[in-house]
Design a protein around this motif. Structure first.
Motif, short mmCIF file in Angstrom:
data_model
loop_
_atom_site.label_atom_id
_atom_site.label_comp_id
_atom_site.label_asym_id
_atom_site.label_seq_id
_atom_site.Cartn_x
_atom_site.Cartn_y
_atom_site.Cartn_z
N TRP A 30 8.14 1.19 -5.62
CA TRP A 30 9.23 1.66 -4.76
C TRP A 30 10.22 0.54 -4.45
CZ3 TRP A 30 9.07 6.61 -5.02
CH2 TRP A 30 7.84 7.27 -5.09
N TYR B 280 -1.78 2.38 -6.73
CA TYR B 280 -0.75 2.35 -7.76
C TYR B 280 -1.27 1.92 -9.13
CZ TYR B 280 2.32 2.66 -3.71
OH TYR B 280 2.92 3.06 -2.55
N VAL C 88 7.17 6.94 2.84
CA VAL C 88 6.73 5.74 2.10
C VAL C 88 7.00 4.50 2.95
CG1 VAL C 88 7.00 4.35 0.02
CG2 VAL C 88 7.18 6.85 -0.11
N GLY D 76 -0.60 7.61 -5.77
CA GLY D 76 0.41 6.84 -5.05
C GLY D 76 0.57 7.26 -3.62
N ASN D 77 0.33 8.52 -3.32
CA ASN D 77 0.43 8.99 -1.94
C ASN D 77 -0.62 8.35 -1.05
OD1 ASN D 77 1.82 10.61 -0.07
ND2 ASN D 77 0.26 12.22 -0.20
N TYR D 78 -1.64 7.76 -1.68
CA TYR D 78 -2.71 7.07 -0.93
C TYR D 78 -2.64 5.56 -1.17
CZ TYR D 78 -4.38 11.87 -0.82
OH TYR D 78 -4.47 13.22 -0.65
N SER D 79 -1.44 5.09 -1.55
CA SER D 79 -1.18 3.66 -1.78
C SER D 79 -2.06 3.08 -2.89
CB SER D 79 -1.36 2.85 -0.48
OG SER D 79 -0.45 3.29 0.50
N HIS E 159 8.00 1.04 4.23
CA HIS E 159 8.81 -0.09 3.75
C HIS E 159 9.45 0.19 2.39
CE1 HIS E 159 7.16 -2.34 7.08
NE2 HIS E 159 5.94 -2.22 6.61
N LEU F 113 6.69 -5.22 0.50
CA LEU F 113 5.89 -4.34 -0.34
C LEU F 113 4.90 -5.14 -1.18
CD1 LEU F 113 8.74 -1.97 -1.56
CD2 LEU F 113 6.85 -1.30 -0.09
N THR G 43 3.76 -2.31 -6.24
CA THR G 43 4.45 -1.10 -5.79
C THR G 43 5.59 -0.74 -6.74
OG1 THR G 43 5.68 -0.06 -3.98
CG2 THR G 43 6.04 -2.41 -4.35
N ARG H 12 12.21 4.26 -7.91
CA ARG H 12 11.16 3.48 -8.56
C ARG H 12 11.75 2.40 -9.46
NH1 ARG H 12 6.14 6.36 -8.65
NH2 ARG H 12 5.63 5.57 -10.73
#
Length: 716
Positions: A545, A682, A530, A677-680, A532, A539, A543, A39
């Motif tokens: 990541w 943020y 995740v 975050g697991n569902y995009s 990209h 991204l 994001t 991150r």
């Protein structure tokens, strides 16, 4: 007296409580630390959290578990679910096992750059073996140096004394002060507050993770945004209200005051003076490229197309294509950071030699001449009388086994890692050679220089054009030496705390294997799930990541592995001038030493530590200016002002507060990922919902004719 001089050999050590608490903590710490390493705001959770939490949980288990005896068939052994009160020795071993999940796994970065940056496949079993063998190799020869680095009283490992003090403070009976709280109560309150607050910078208001005031005032000026941006520039006036931002360099609360001021001097000299001067005088065509980045460029300023110089079939360097395309250029910030890395290496050796050389030589002579049993100190005599030593053949067997697995890892799997078997043997030889001198430095001066620059330079000259060979060799050399010294340091902690050596060995080895598996599993899952990950161009803006550390690791693999040190830093190369930093690092401590000898009454001169000064500046990139700003402010408030005016409070609660802030922030970060975050999802969609400092022009070049990235104004 910091270290206890008594012992109770009847106290249980490797109990079922030890294994449950140690293994669970190890897995969780490794997962969280690896998770956050990808991150933008990286967060590293130390073993202090476990050290504080394990004690009340262990005591609770001692109250509620039944004293049932469990017998293991075939093995002919048994254990009790509750062997009695939770002991300090169990507490130490739980922390030792858990601490394996705090240091990271360097080899995971190899897996990351292969999958996320080079976009190539890597065999899962090869990756597993790589992550395990690189971490375990150093254990094999650590036993050979025990009588020099652990047994002699002259090798005292000053860092372990702080840990010993905390263990004793936590295990001594503590009564709640009138009108106050115990350390555990303070930890839980602060952790709850940190957990609750982190939802603000992590989801509702990410913009407060970096507020660049100058950019909000001058929205159309490239130079002002380069000066004011905390993420892409010098960070003048930049501030944040996020513990994750302040703790990227490590907990500022745990940094001694003299380190704070050395880091501040480093930041001012290199970030506010040297690097801006180099940029605006156009050193290395600085104004043609992004101000602060670890990315690679061609001569026009366009992002470097690595596919044009790497053979897709052999994954090796194509010299003819490189000569017909462009040399690799890097930002001046990145170039100077490499020079600072060169200086750090020589400054460390020079500083230790000048300031501690005679003392260390004396200690070494005493250690080698008094290694016999009759010269052991009180702790050594207690350990010898009460516990059996670890047989030397345990270390030999481990070394042979891991060496064989290491050779199989590089020679098997289609030789995809590019390093031949003799590369493993050369890496072992380098690490083995440096373990003793570096171990002496760590055991006496509390400083541990790495050999990553030397190792990547050596293999870069021997095997140029092979990126994976370079990073694999560097990892085996540097990490195995570091692990050997970590193992010896932990052994000294066990020596002070009177832990049976065989129990220490088993706990360390088990912790390392478990942590490595957790590191790898977490990384493989994120790299697979995740979309990209690490590819910032693909991204969304919000994001987290972005993988700042792995981006630097990738660029290093190209610089040292693909192109090689001869073309990047050799005679006639673009960056050959950076070699003078080796000389700078060698001479800088000599100047301090000279003034120290001329003015011995000036005690503050002795505190000028150029290894710390150079090393701090070398963190940029991936560390940003905003991280330095917040780190120093928090550190100054607690370790200077609070320590000066509220010393009793500081001594009781400072480290506990640091651990609580780490724990609460990390727990919320993980919860937010699985919930949102697991569902995009943020952040909230509003002006403050972007993890950015609104300094878009800070990344723009300022030289006419340079390539203009999207969103940057045309220059005349």
């Amino acid at each position: 007296m910091t270290v206890p001089t008594t012992d109770d050999p009847s106290q249980p050590c490797l109990t079922i409580r030890t294994w449950i608490l140690g293994v669970v903590s190890c897995v969780l710490l490794a997962f969280v630390n690896q998770f956050f390493s990808y991150r933008t705001n990286q967060l590293s959770i130390s073993a202090v959290c476990v050290q504080i939490l394990a004690l009340p949980i262990g005591r609770w288990m001692a109250r509620v578990l039944p004293p049932t005896i469990i017998r293991i068939p075939l093995l002919g052994c048994s254990f009790s679910l509750n062997p009695g009160p939770f002991t300090m020795k169990e507490h130490v071993l739980v922390t030792i096992i858990a601490s394996s999940g705090t240091g990271g796994n360097y080899a995971v970065s190899i897996v990351t750059i292969v999958k996320a940056f080079y976009h190539r496949r890597i065999n899962a079993m090869a990756a597993v073996l790589l992550t395990q063998t690189t971490q375990l190799l150093g254990f094999g020869w650590a036993g050979l140096f025990r009588k020099y680095l652990v047994d002699p009283p002259y090798m005292w490992w000053p860092g372990t004394l702080v840990i010993v003090s905390l263990f004793r403070a936590l295990n001594e009976e503590e009564r709640r002060p009138k009108g106050g709280v115990t350390r555990l109560q303070f930890f839980l309150i602060c952790m709850a507050c940190s957990f609750s607050y982190y939802v603000v910078p992590n989801y509702f208001f990410p913009a407060i993770s970096s507020i660049s005031i100058l950019c909000l005032i001058w929205k159309d000026s490239i130079p002002i945004q380069q000066i004011g941006s905390g993420l892409r520039g010098l960070g003048v006036g930049a501030i944040a209200f996020d513990w994750a931002t302040a703790s990227v360099l490590g907990s500022p609360i745990a940094a001694p005051t003299f380190v704070l001021f050395n880091v501040l001097a480093s930041f001012v000299i290199f970030i506010y003076i040297v690097m801006p001067l180099c940029y605006w005088t156009n050193v290395y065509d600085a104004r043609r490229f992004t101000f602060l980045t670890s990315h690679l460029f061609e001569r026009s300023g366009r992002p470097y197309d690595l596919n044009r110089v790497l053979d897709p079939k052999t994954f090796t360097f194509n010299v003819e294509a490189y000569e017909n395309y462009s040399d690799i250029y890097i930002s001046t910030f990145f170039a100077i950071s490499y020079g600072i890395g060169f200086a750090t290496l020589t400054a460390t050796l020079s500083h230790v030699l000048l300031f501690d050389g005679q003392y260390m030589l004396k200690l070494w002579r005493q250690a080698t001449s008094t290694a016999s049993e009759k010269f052991l100190d009180v702790h050594g005599r207690i350990m010898k009388a009460n516990y059996a030593a670890v047989p030397q053949w345990w270390f030999h067997l481990l070394l042979l086994l891991v060496t064989a697995l290491s050779i199989y890892t590089v020679e098997g799997f289609g030789r995809a890692l590019q390093l031949p078997y003799w590369g493993i043997l050369l890496a072992i030889a380098m690490a083995f050679f440096f373990t003793l001198p570096v171990g002496i430095i760590a055991a006496t001066a509390n400083t541990m220089p790495g050999i990553n620059i030397i190792s990547e330079m050596v293999i870069g000259y021997i095997l140029p054009g092979k990126p994976l060979a370079n990073v694999v060799f560097k990892t085996y050399a540097d990490v195995s030496m570091g692990q050997a010294i970590t193992f010896l340091c932990d052994f000294k902690l066990g020596y002070y705390m009177k832990i049976p050596p065989r129990s220490m060995f088993i706990a360390q080895l088990a912790g390392a294997v478990i942590a490595n598996a957790s590191y790898f599993g977490t990384a493989w899952w994120l790299l697979t799930e995740v979309p990209h990950i690490c590819e910032t161009d693909l991204l969304p803006d919000d994001t987290p990541w972005t993988c700042p550390g792995d981006a630097v690791f990738f660029s290093s693999s190209v610089i040292w592995g693909v192109v090689g040190p001869r073309r990047m830093f050799g005679p006639g190369s673009i960056y050959s001038g950076l070699n003078y930093f080796f000389l700078l690092g060698l001479l800088a401590p000599a100047v301090v030493y000279l003034f120290h000898r001329l003015f011995p009454e000036k005690k503050w001169i002795r505190l000028i530590n150029f290894p710390v000064i150079f090393a701090a500046a070398g963190f940029i990139p991936p560390v940003k200016a905003i991280n330095f700003n917040c780190w120093f402010i928090v550190g100054f408030v607690f370790n200077y002002w609070v320590f000066k005016h509220h010393k009793q409070w500081w001594g009781r609660y400072a480290y506990v507060l640091s651990a609580a802030l780490d724990a609460g922030t990390s727990f919320m970060g993980v919860v937010a990922f699985f919930a949102l975050g697991n569902y995009s999802i943020y952040s909230v969609n509003w002006w403050g919902g972007v993890a950015d400092d609104y300094c878009p022009l800070a990344r723009c070049p300022t030289e006419a004719g340079a390539y203009i990235p999207k969103g940057c104004p045309q220059l005349r």
